[in-house]
Design an enzyme around this catalytic site. Structure first.
Site, PDB file in Angstrom:
ATOM      1  N   GLU A  90      78.328  19.878  28.122  1.00 48.33           N
ATOM      2  CA  GLU A  90      78.201  20.432  28.850  1.00 48.33           C
ATOM      3  C   GLU A  90      79.072  20.828  30.190  1.00 48.33           C
ATOM      4  OE1 GLU A  90      74.425  22.021  29.367  1.00 48.33           O
ATOM      5  OE2 GLU A  90      73.861  23.283  27.641  1.00 48.33           O
ATOM      6  N   CYS A 103      80.696  20.313  37.679  1.00 52.99           N
ATOM      7  CA  CYS A 103      80.192  19.291  36.959  1.00 52.99           C
ATOM      8  C   CYS A 103      79.863  18.996  35.820  1.00 52.99           C
ATOM      9  CB  CYS A 103      78.435  20.062  37.329  1.00 52.99           C
ATOM     10  SG  CYS A 103      77.163  18.935  36.384  1.00 52.99           S
ATOM     11  N   CYS A 110      71.460  10.240  26.222  1.00 51.37           N
ATOM     12  CA  CYS A 110      71.591   9.717  27.416  1.00 51.37           C
ATOM     13  C   CYS A 110      70.474   9.118  26.863  1.00 51.37           C
ATOM     14  CB  CYS A 110      70.944  10.186  28.414  1.00 51.37           C
ATOM     15  SG  CYS A 110      70.663   9.716  29.908  1.00 51.37           S
ATOM     16  N   CYS A 114      64.762   9.757  31.036  1.00 52.96           N
ATOM     17  CA  CYS A 114      63.457  10.165  32.429  1.00 52.96           C
ATOM     18  C   CYS A 114      63.207  10.964  31.804  1.00 52.96           C
ATOM     19  CB  CYS A 114      64.772  10.927  33.366  1.00 52.96           C
ATOM     20  SG  CYS A 114      65.730   9.487  33.957  1.00 52.96           S
ATOM     21  N   CYS A 117      63.599  15.201  31.613  1.00 49.88           N
ATOM     22  CA  CYS A 117      64.996  15.436  31.508  1.00 49.88           C
ATOM     23  C   CYS A 117      65.466  16.188  30.073  1.00 49.88           C
ATOM     24  CB  CYS A 117      65.991  14.139  32.327  1.00 49.88           C
ATOM     25  SG  CYS A 117      67.695  14.677  31.019  1.00 49.88           S
ATOM     26  N   GLU A 156      74.472   9.058  31.818  1.00 45.57           N
ATOM     27  CA  GLU A 156      74.411   8.483  33.071  1.00 45.57           C
ATOM     28  C   GLU A 156      75.879   7.682  33.246  1.00 45.57           C
ATOM     29  OE1 GLU A 156      72.539   7.127  36.033  1.00 45.57           O
ATOM     30  OE2 GLU A 156      74.736   5.902  35.788  1.00 45.57           O
ATOM     31  N   CYS A 328      68.171  24.237  30.353  1.00 45.62           N
ATOM     32  CA  CYS A 328      69.094  23.261  29.819  1.00 45.62           C
ATOM     33  C   CYS A 328      68.401  21.731  30.336  1.00 45.62           C
ATOM     34  CB  CYS A 328      70.786  23.580  30.688  1.00 45.62           C
ATOM     35  SG  CYS A 328      71.438  22.238  30.347  1.00 45.62           S
TER      36      CYS A 328
HETATM   37 FE1  SF4 Z   1      69.985  10.853  31.525  1.00 47.97          FE
HETATM   38 FE2  SF4 Z   1      70.357  11.666  34.083  1.00 47.97          FE
HETATM   39 FE3  SF4 Z   1      68.392  12.826  32.077  1.00 47.97          FE
HETATM   40 FE4  SF4 Z   1      68.123  10.534  33.399  1.00 47.97          FE
HETATM   41  S1  SF4 Z   1      68.320  12.317  34.197  1.00 47.97           S
HETATM   42  S2  SF4 Z   1      67.683  10.821  30.917  1.00 47.97           S
HETATM   43  S3  SF4 Z   1      69.647   9.235  33.697  1.00 47.97           S
HETATM   44  S4  SF4 Z   1      70.683  12.206  31.816  1.00 47.97           S
END
Ligand code: SF4
Length: 340
Positions: A90, A103, A110, A114, A117, A156, A328
Site C-alpha cells: 500500500e 507514504c 516485514c 513488532c 503491527c 522496514e 491496516c
Molecule cells: Fe516492520 Fe515497521 Fe511493522 Fe515493525 S512496525 S513489524 S518494522 S513494518
C-alpha cells in the site's frame, strides 16, 4: 520477464539506449520521459524514433503499473494498493493545505515482528525493487502534485537498503524528480549498521520508531531491541548534526498501560536530553484481535506537556484517513500525518 527501467540513472540508461539501437543521448530523453513527464509506456516517448520505441518495448518495460485498488477517506486521504509478486503493498497519499505527501512501502510484509503491527504479523513476503518503490510515486493520479515522501509504509526501509536508496537517488537527482532531500523522511525502528550508512550517505530526514525508552520493556513489543538497543540507536544519532536542514524525529505510538506513564516520559526525557529533535506522539489505531489499547487523550496530553516542559519539542500527531486506514495496522499506526 523484461527488465524494468524505472530507477535507472541516465548513465545506466545509456546501455539501454545502445541495446535498443538508439544513440547514447537518448538515455537523457528516456530519463526525462520516465521521471519528469512520468509516462507509463514507450509509445508516449514522442521524441524517440518509432523504430526505437518499438525496440525498447520489445526488450524492456517502463515499470509503471497502475494500482489495483484505491480507497478514499472523507478527508481526502487516499490509499492505493499495488500488486507485487504474490502479495500487495500500500501507499497512502495525504493531502494537506500546502503539500501532498506520499507514504510509501518498501517491503511486502516485514521481518521485524513488532507485536502491535499488522504488517509485522503478516510475515515477510519479499523486498520491493527500486522500480516497485518508484512506481508508487509515478502511477498514481496525483503524481505531479506530490511534494513530500515518507518511507513509513509497509516494511522496514533500512532492511531493503539498496532499493530504497535507489529510489531516493531518483527522487533527489536533478535528472529525476529533483526534490530537495528535506522533502523526504525515512522511518526506521533502528537497524544500526544500515542506519549509519543512511546518515553518512544521505541528507534526508530521519524518523526513529522509538515507542518505549526502557530497553527491557521495548523488547516485549519490538524484537529488534535484542539486536539493536534503542540506547545505542540514540547514541548513533547523537553523532550527527541535526541543527540545520536535516531533522530527526522520534515516533512514539501510545498504548494504554505500556508506555504512557510519567515514568516513561521521564525516561524519554533522559534519553533525548540535549538532542535537537522532536517527538511525535501517535494514537494507536486499535486492531481487531490485538490486545493493545490506545492511551487515553488526557494521558497523551500530560505526556506531551511533560516533554515540552522539559525542553523536548513534542506534539500529538493529527490522524488522517482513519476511516480507510483503521484496519491496516502499520499504515494506520505510523502514517498519520505525513512529513512535518
Ligand atoms: Fe516492520 Fe515497521 Fe511493522 Fe515493525 S512496525 S513489524 S518494522 S513494518
Amino acid at each position: 520477464m523484461k527488465e524494468k527501467l524505472l530507477g535507472k540513472t541516465p548513465d545506466e540508461l545509456k546501455k539501454v539506449a545502445l541495446d535498443a539501437g538508439l544513440p547514447a543521448f537518448a538515455s537523457k530523453q528516456i530519463a526525462s520521459w520516465l521521471y519528469e513527464k512520468r509516462v507509463s509506456d514507450f509509445e508516449s516517448m514522442s521524441n524517440i524514433s518509432k523504430a526505437g520505441r518499438e525496440k525498447l518495448g520489445e526488450m524492456f518495460e517502463t515499470g509503471v503499473e497502475a494500482p489495483i485498488g484505491i480507497a478514499e477517506s472523507f478527508d481526502g486521504t487516499k490509499k492505493y494498493l499495488f500488486r507485487t509478486g504474490e502479495s500487495a503493498v500500500e501507499a497512502v497519499m495525504i493531502p494537506s493545505e500546502d503539500r501532498f505527501t506520499l507514504c510509501v512501502s518498501s517491503q511486502a510484509g516485514c521481518k521485524m515482528g513488532c507485536r502491535f503491527c499488522m504488517t509485522g504479523r503478516q510475515g515477510f513476503h519479499g523486498n520491493l525493487s527500486t522500480a516497485e518503490i518508484l512506481n508508487q510515486f509515478i502511477s498514481i493520479p496525483e503524481s505531479a502534485s506530490l511534494t513530500n515522501a515518507v518511507f513509513m509504509g509497509m516494511g522496514e526501509p533500512l532492511d531493503n537498503f539498496d532499493a530504497v536508496m535507489g529510489a531516493i537517488r531518483v527522487l533527489t537527482a536533478p535528472w529525476g524528480f529533483a526534490w530537495s532531500p528535506k522533502r523526504i523522511t525515512l522511518s526506521t525502528i533502528g537497524v544500526i549498521p544500515q542506519l549509519k550508512r543512511y546518515l553518512d550517505e544521505c541528507n534526508c530526514h530521519l524518523a526513529v520508531s522509538l515507542h518505549n525508552p526502557i530497553p527491557e520493556e521495548r523488547l516485549e513489543m519490538m524484537p529488534v531491541q535484542k539486536a539493536y538497543d534503542i540506547l545505542d540507536v540514540v547514541d548513533l544519532v547523537r553523532q550527527y548534526d541535526f541543527s540545520g536542514q536535516r531533522r530527526v524525529s522520534f515516533e512514539y505510538t501510545m498504548f494504554s498501560g505500556w508506555n504512557d506513564s510519567k515514568r516513561h516520559a521521564d525516561a524519554l526525557i533522559r534519553l533525548l536530553r540535549g538532542l535537537e529533535c522532536r517527538v511525535n506522539l501517535i494514537r494507536f489505531h486499535e486492531i481487531p484481535d490485538f490486545p493493545y489499547r490506545c492511551a487515553s487523550a488526557p494521558a497523551m496530553e500530560q505526556f506531551r506537556d511533560r516533554l515540552n516542559n522539559n525542553g523536548i519539542t513534542c506534539t500529538i500527531r493529527a490522524s488522517r484517513g482513519e476511516d480507510i486506514l483503521a484496519a491496516c495496522g502499520m499504515l494506520a499506526g505510523r502514517c498519520s500525518n505525513g512529513n512535518r
